[in-house]
Design an enzyme around this catalytic site. Structure first.
Site, PDB file in Angstrom:
ATOM      1  CG  ASP A 149       4.993   4.581 -29.200  1.00 43.88           C
ATOM      2  OD1 ASP A 149       5.829   4.590 -28.264  1.00 43.88           O
ATOM      3  OD2 ASP A 149       5.095   3.828 -30.177  1.00 43.88           O
ATOM      4  N   GLY A 150       4.808   5.911 -25.743  1.00 41.36           N
ATOM      5  CA  GLY A 150       4.742   5.257 -24.435  1.00 41.36           C
ATOM      6  C   GLY A 150       5.618   4.018 -24.316  1.00 41.36           C
ATOM      7  CD  GLU A 151       6.323   0.409 -28.668  1.00 42.77           C
ATOM      8  OE1 GLU A 151       7.466   0.518 -29.154  1.00 42.77           O
ATOM      9  OE2 GLU A 151       5.394  -0.198 -29.222  1.00 42.77           O
ATOM     10  CE  LYS A 167      -8.313  -3.170   5.117  1.00 45.33           C
ATOM     11  NZ  LYS A 167      -7.064  -2.672   4.559  1.00 45.33           N
ATOM     12  NE  ARG A 200      -9.193  -1.944   0.646  1.00 43.66           N
ATOM     13  CZ  ARG A 200      -8.801  -0.677   0.748  1.00 43.66           C
ATOM     14  NH1 ARG A 200      -9.467   0.295   0.167  1.00 43.66           N
ATOM     15  NH2 ARG A 200      -7.720  -0.373   1.453  1.00 43.66           N
TER      16      ARG A 200
HETATM   17  C1  R5P Z   1      -4.209  -4.563   2.765  1.00 39.42           C
HETATM   18  O1  R5P Z   1      -4.777  -5.268   3.556  1.00 39.42           O
HETATM   19  C2  R5P Z   1      -3.000  -3.800   3.131  1.00 39.42           C
HETATM   20  O2  R5P Z   1      -2.372  -4.372   4.218  1.00 39.42           O
HETATM   21  C3  R5P Z   1      -3.303  -2.337   3.414  1.00 39.42           C
HETATM   22  O3  R5P Z   1      -4.039  -2.228   4.612  1.00 39.42           O
HETATM   23  C4  R5P Z   1      -4.073  -1.690   2.305  1.00 39.42           C
HETATM   24  O4  R5P Z   1      -3.543  -2.046   1.059  1.00 39.42           O
HETATM   25  C5  R5P Z   1      -4.062  -0.187   2.458  1.00 39.42           C
HETATM   26  O5  R5P Z   1      -4.746   0.374   1.387  1.00 39.42           O
HETATM   27  P1  R5P Z   1      -5.297   1.851   1.475  1.00 39.42           P
HETATM   28  O6  R5P Z   1      -4.185   2.731   1.927  1.00 39.42           O
HETATM   29  O7  R5P Z   1      -5.715   2.156   0.058  1.00 39.42           O
HETATM   30  O8  R5P Z   1      -6.467   1.854   2.395  1.00 39.42           O
END
Ligand code: R5P
Length: 293
Positions: free
Chosen positions: A37-39, A192, A194
């Protein structure tokens, strides 16, 4: 700390042997059985010394965390009075604020939970961005954050003399700066944004990449999309080559294939997470921190 034993799980035996050898202490394994069951059922040595070093990396985090939450009180029940946890990869450190209302700040909660069960914690390059030290999220306990950046920087300097270390986001400044200063390499960071798990936008810094051998350096690669976008941007800006060096090689799903398709030449990592790309061992770094604890 002068631990009487290194206790590790049977799925991390190679890492455990390297650390036990570096510290010249005995190693014992926690045997795991997974029920249908995963335990999990864990079996520890029936008698433990007073000071125990427990190794548990937290890549594939959820089931490993549950096993750790069982093993720590079990170790106390079997005689361990002081437990120092070595978690070369400490999961959940990137969720360090409520990005939307109601979102759990997992970094704080996971660190506090582990802190309540151990006497100290040693890890490598946890994602400390909005806090300066692990102590801030582990009330009353000592957390040691080591960095593999100088070791990765040494590797890069040897493989790609004159490389430009490029962090794919502003949070990576701490790692490229440390590696760059240690080994006389230029460094800079991108910006960056996201947009989703697999969708990021990366903007290059204002400097010429034409003809430069770029090495992207980050703490962790998961889907690899951050590195893919940084690679595309660097090559489009005229970089002669792009290699990748990360501390924690999670590389889930098609991450490595996507990096190759984007034009990455070589991928290197530390062995803080066991992975085929690992070239930089961290056992010596961790052993030094254990001795100094
Ligand atoms: C977040 O800022 C971390 O430093 C990495 O840049 C991030 O977790 C990389 O995630 P992924 O490979 O999914 O783009």
């Amino acid at each position: 700390m002068n631990p009487g034993l290194l206790l590790a799980f049977d799925d991390e035996q190679a890492q455990a042997e390297a650390l036990a050898t570096a510290l010249q202490i005995d190693l014992a394994l926690v045997e795991r059985h997974r029920f249908p069951d995963g335990e999990s059922r864990l079996r520890l040595p029936p008698q433990l010394p007073a000071q125990v070093l427990l190794l548990r990396g937290l890549h594939r985090p959820n089931h490993k965390l549950v096993e750790l939450l069982i093993a720590l009180p079990a170790a106390r029940a079997l005689g361990a009075r002081q437990i120092l946890l070595v978690s070369p990869y400490l999961a959940y450190m990137r969720q360090d604020m409520a990005f939307t209302p109601g979102e759990a700040v997992s970094q704080r909660h996971i660190a506090a939970l582990l802190g309540s069960l151990v006497d100290g914690l040693i890890t490598v390059d946890p994602h400390l961005h909005r806090i300066r030290s692990l102590d801030e999220v582990m009330p009353g306990k000592r957390g040691v954050a080591l960095s593999a950046a100088p070791l990765l920087g040494a590797w890069v300097a040897q493989q790609v003399p004159g490389a430009l270390l490029l962090g794919p986001d502003e949070e990576a400044l701490q790692w490229v700066a440390e590696a760059g200063r240690c080994h006389g390499l230029d460094f800079a960071v991108c910006r960056k944004q996201r947009l989703g798990d697999h969708e990021v936008r990366v903007a290059l810094p204002a400097l010429s990449l034409a003809g430069r051998a770029v090495v992207l350096m980050d703490d962790v690669a998961s889907t690899g999309r951050t590195l893919v976008e940084a690679t595309r941007a660097a090559l489009a800006a005229g970089a002669a080559s792009v290699d990748v060096a990360v501390t924690h090689a999670l590389f889930v799903g098609d991450a490595l294939a996507a990096l190759q398709a984007a034009g990455v030449r070589q991928v290197w990592s530390s062995d803080a997470v066991p992975h085929a790309t690992a070239v930089v061992p961290v056992a010596g770094l961790i052993a030094g921190a254990v001795r100094a604890f």
